[in-house]
Motif scaffolding. Structure first.
Motif, PDB file in Angstrom:
ATOM      1  N   UNK A 206     -44.289 -10.754  -7.690  1.00 42.62           N
ATOM      2  CA  UNK A 206     -44.647 -11.532  -8.881  1.00 42.62           C
ATOM      3  C   UNK A 206     -45.938 -10.991  -9.479  1.00 42.62           C
ATOM      4  N   UNK A 207     -46.129 -11.233 -10.782  1.00 45.85           N
ATOM      5  CA  UNK A 207     -47.339 -10.709 -11.425  1.00 45.85           C
ATOM      6  C   UNK A 207     -48.558 -11.539 -11.004  1.00 45.85           C
ATOM      7  N   UNK A 208     -49.734 -10.953 -11.234  1.00 48.48           N
ATOM      8  CA  UNK A 208     -50.989 -11.628 -10.891  1.00 48.48           C
ATOM      9  C   UNK A 208     -51.073 -12.964 -11.641  1.00 48.48           C
ATOM     10  N   UNK A 209     -50.755 -12.931 -12.938  1.00 48.57           N
ATOM     11  CA  UNK A 209     -50.874 -14.146 -13.741  1.00 48.57           C
ATOM     12  C   UNK A 209     -49.898 -15.221 -13.260  1.00 48.57           C
ATOM     13  N   UNK A 210     -48.678 -14.815 -12.930  1.00 49.04           N
ATOM     14  CA  UNK A 210     -47.692 -15.781 -12.417  1.00 49.04           C
ATOM     15  C   UNK A 210     -48.225 -16.481 -11.166  1.00 49.04           C
ATOM     16  N   UNK A 211     -48.829 -15.683 -10.283  1.00 49.41           N
ATOM     17  CA  UNK A 211     -49.262 -16.258  -9.007  1.00 49.41           C
ATOM     18  C   UNK A 211     -50.512 -17.115  -9.156  1.00 49.41           C
ATOM     19  N   UNK A 212     -51.462 -16.645  -9.933  1.00 50.06           N
ATOM     20  CA  UNK A 212     -52.680 -17.439 -10.102  1.00 50.06           C
ATOM     21  C   UNK A 212     -52.392 -18.730 -10.872  1.00 50.06           C
TER      22      UNK A 212
ATOM     23  N   UNK B   3     -52.396 -21.333 -17.093  1.00 49.30           N
ATOM     24  CA  UNK B   3     -52.467 -19.958 -17.603  1.00 49.30           C
ATOM     25  C   UNK B   3     -53.890 -19.652 -18.077  1.00 49.30           C
ATOM     26  N   UNK B   4     -54.475 -20.629 -18.789  1.00 45.68           N
ATOM     27  CA  UNK B   4     -55.834 -20.442 -19.298  1.00 45.68           C
ATOM     28  C   UNK B   4     -56.830 -20.332 -18.144  1.00 45.68           C
TER      29      UNK B   4
ATOM     30  N   UNK C  92     -53.618  -8.593 -15.851  1.00 47.94           N
ATOM     31  CA  UNK C  92     -53.005  -9.883 -15.496  1.00 47.94           C
ATOM     32  C   UNK C  92     -51.474  -9.793 -15.346  1.00 47.94           C
ATOM     33  N   UNK C  93     -50.854  -8.867 -16.049  1.00 47.30           N
ATOM     34  CA  UNK C  93     -49.394  -8.778 -15.955  1.00 47.30           C
ATOM     35  C   UNK C  93     -48.908  -7.720 -14.962  1.00 47.30           C
TER      36      UNK C  93
ATOM     37  N   UNK D 284     -50.014 -17.386   2.828  1.00 48.15           N
ATOM     38  CA  UNK D 284     -49.974 -18.849   3.007  1.00 48.15           C
ATOM     39  C   UNK D 284     -51.369 -19.452   2.879  1.00 48.15           C
ATOM     40  N   UNK D 285     -52.385 -18.620   3.140  1.00 53.38           N
ATOM     41  CA  UNK D 285     -53.772 -19.105   3.077  1.00 53.38           C
ATOM     42  C   UNK D 285     -54.171 -19.504   1.658  1.00 53.38           C
ATOM     43  N   UNK D 286     -53.509 -18.903   0.673  1.00 54.53           N
ATOM     44  CA  UNK D 286     -53.816 -19.294  -0.704  1.00 54.53           C
ATOM     45  C   UNK D 286     -53.244 -20.681  -1.008  1.00 54.53           C
TER      46      UNK D 286
END
Lengths: 315, 276
Positions: A90-96, A111-112, A127-128, B116-118
């Motif tokens: 998954x992309x960084x933005x999706x995960x964060x 997202x913001x 981010x993507x 999982x830590x996240x």
């Protein structure tokens, strides 16, 4: 100030090996705190227990008055776990943004928020990307970005600048310093000079034991509980000369209130003195150096964290 | 701070939906789903369609009945809807098998890479464990609905006057197959906590399913009450269900439900104290 972390009789064993031995300390919310110690001292184990990644064998750890792992702490602690990686698919933005949604943000807000923390780490442009496309340093900065999401009361950073280039390490120090008014950071690192710049307190672990908890000020009278009322109020000046000069050290020795001079390196020495006897020794020293035409590179009030820790260990 | 918006059921739903997204985004998920689609495309358009056509044909029908009797599935001849009769037997065994593959990595890869830590700082371990279980169950549910819909379509093409009985049978089939899949996904939830690699988890599941009964029966020769442990082998009721109609098969569903609760409770009990 309120009690942020309270540990009482904390023990952790891995089979026969004791990683933490009867750790007792209390930390107030406030300025960044350094967690130091050699490899295997128990720093990461302590972080893992405080973050709820592993249970303690015995004893109790409370954060904000709640036992570690309590539902009340969800979203109030941020952490940079050592060697943790994001999903490669998954992309960084999706995960964060997903993590932000777990913290209570709406889809749009998440997202913001993800973009805000990526921007803090100067990573908005990636981010993507997926995590596999990033360098080691970038991966670490993404993990720090996730730790800063929301408004945590406490952020635990385990080796935040290890493996980073100087510019990015500097940016992380800057962010920690800027955010320190709202968030209490606990930072573990082997880079003592870095911790000295960021933190005002230190927890010193060695072989699973808490050796010291003290302020990083370089003075004796606010660091050791063992100091008695009758003890001299020892203070320090760390002097670094342009070049080696043993004669000047002999002259300095004759100044009022000097207790001891330690030669740290050929061109560097630490003056131990009684501050009550001579509160303006620094001025006397400058006059002496000027009179003797000795060039200096740096005079620091106090001693470095490294010197504090090693000197206290040897006592 | 957004703690005022923290809602346990919302977090639970987020974990489940993320699992769904991550499963289909991973190479492994795509591969297993691809295999699933291939197998089902073949089954639906050849064995199921052709068998149903054969059962509708009085000349070949008697031969089919003899064949079914030979494999112990004679009651299928009583099914009014031949397409669903064949689908019933195939789905009852294929979906659980498929779940062993796709549900094997509920935690393992993520635990190994520290991911999982996240999560644990943002939601409870219970939400992660049960959310993942629901996420994988949802994958099975979606695939089950798709295959049921295609089978129903085949029924309409072959025998459109049976549209109403077919429609009435759909929820019963869905319920039976879905509940039968439950303990398999729950077993993989438990094994994904215990095992250190996806391969080991799948292998252990196969050992439990293939050799479990054999070992229990052998031990029961010495200690008879151990034969009760057979009730804890997932799929123990499947043959009986395959020989019944969906409405009668409902009577057997207490077994997979009991197994599911047992596996999940053990898995969660371990996971809540596990180092991650």
């Amino acid at each position: 100030m309120s009690t942020l972390i309270e540990c009482r009789g904390l023990n952790k064993s891995y089979g026969q090996k004791k990683a933490l031995k009867n750790i007792d300390f209390e930390i107030q919310a406030g300025q960044p705190i350094a967690l130091v110690g050699p490899n295997g001292a128990g720093k990461s184990t302590l972080f893992s227990i405080l973050s709820g990644y592993m249970p303690a064998t015995s004893g109790q750890a409370k954060i904000l008055g709640y036992p570690v792992g309590s539902h009340e702490l969800i979203g109030r602690i941020g952490a940079l776990p050592q060697d943790a990686l994001f999903d490669p698919n998954l992309t960084i933005l999706q995960q964060l943004s997903f993590l932000a949604r777990l913290q209570g943000f709406s889809r749009q807000e998440s997202l913001a928020e993800a973009e805000r923390t990526l921007d803090l780490m100067q990573l908005l442009s990636i981010k993507n990307e997926k995590i596999t496309a990033l360098s080691h340093g970038m991966k670490k900065r993404v993990a720090i970005a996730q730790a800063l999401m929301g408004q945590p009361d406490l952020v635990l950073l385990d080796e935040p600048t290890a493996g980073l280039d100087p510019e990015n390490a500097r940016n992380i120090r800057k962010q920690v310093t800027e955010l320190a008014s709202d968030i209490t950071f606990i930072v573990s690192s082997h880079n003592l000079a870095e911790l000295e710049r960021m933190c005002t307190q230190v927890l010193h672990l060695e072989e699973g034991e808490l050796k010291a908890q003290k302020a990083i000020s370089g003075t004796d009278f606010d660091r050791d509980l063992s100091t008695t009322a009758s003890s001299p109020k020892v203070d320090y000046l760390t002097v670094r000369l342009q070049q080696n000069n043993t004669q000047i050290i002999n002259r300095v020795q004759q100044l009022k209130s000097i207790l001891k001079i330690d030669n740290k390196q050929a061109d560097e020495f630490i003056i131990h003195y009684d501050r009550q006897l001579n509160p303006i020794l620094d001025q006397d020293l400058l006059k002496l150096l000027a009179a003797e035409s000795v060039d200096y590179r740096q005079i620091t009030h106090g001693q470095s964290l490294e010197d504090q820790l090693f000197s206290s260990s040897s006592h | 701070m957004n703690t005022n918006k923290l809602d346990a059921s919302r977090q639970f739903g987020l974990i489940a939906s993320q699992e769904l997204a991550a499963s289909f985004a991973s190479k492994r998920g795509l591969f297993v789903t691809g295999i699933f689609i291939l197998i089902w495309s073949f089954l639906l358009f050849y064995p199921i369609r052709l068998s149903a056509e054969a059962m509708h044909n009085p000349d070949i029908g008697s031969l089919m009945v003899s064949l079914l009797s030979l494999v112990g599935l004679e009651p299928l001849k009583n099914w009014l809807l031949a397409e669903f009769a064949i689908y019933w037997v195939v789905a009852l065994f294929l979906f659980p098998t498929f779940s062993l593959l796709i549900a094997a990595d509920q935690m393992i890869s993520e635990r190994n890479r520290g991911g999982l830590r996240f999560l644990t700082l943002r939601c409870s371990r219970g939400q992660i464990f049960f959310g993942r279980f629901i996420g994988h169950l949802s994958i099975q549910g979606i695939l089950l609905v798709i295959t049921l819909a295609i089978t129903y379509l085949l029924l309409l093409i072959n025998n459109s006057e049976n549209w109403l009985p077919g429609l009435q049978l759909l929820p019963l089939m869905f319920l039976n197959i879905m509940v039968s899949v439950l303990p398999f996904v729950a077993l993989m939830s438990l094994l994904s906590i215990l095992m250190s690699s996806v391969r080991m988890a799948s292998l252990m599941a196969i050992v439990i399913l293939a050799l479990g009964s054999f070992i229990i029966n052998y031990l029961a020769g010495y200690i008879p009450f151990l034969s009760l442990l057979n009730t804890w082998i997932p799929g123990v009721q499947l043959v009986h269900m395959a020989q019944s109609t969906p409405s009668i098969a409902l009577m057997s569903l207490w077994i997979p439900l009991m197994q599911t609760v047992g596996f999940l409770l053990i898995g969660y009990g371990i996971f809540r104290r596990q180092e991650i």
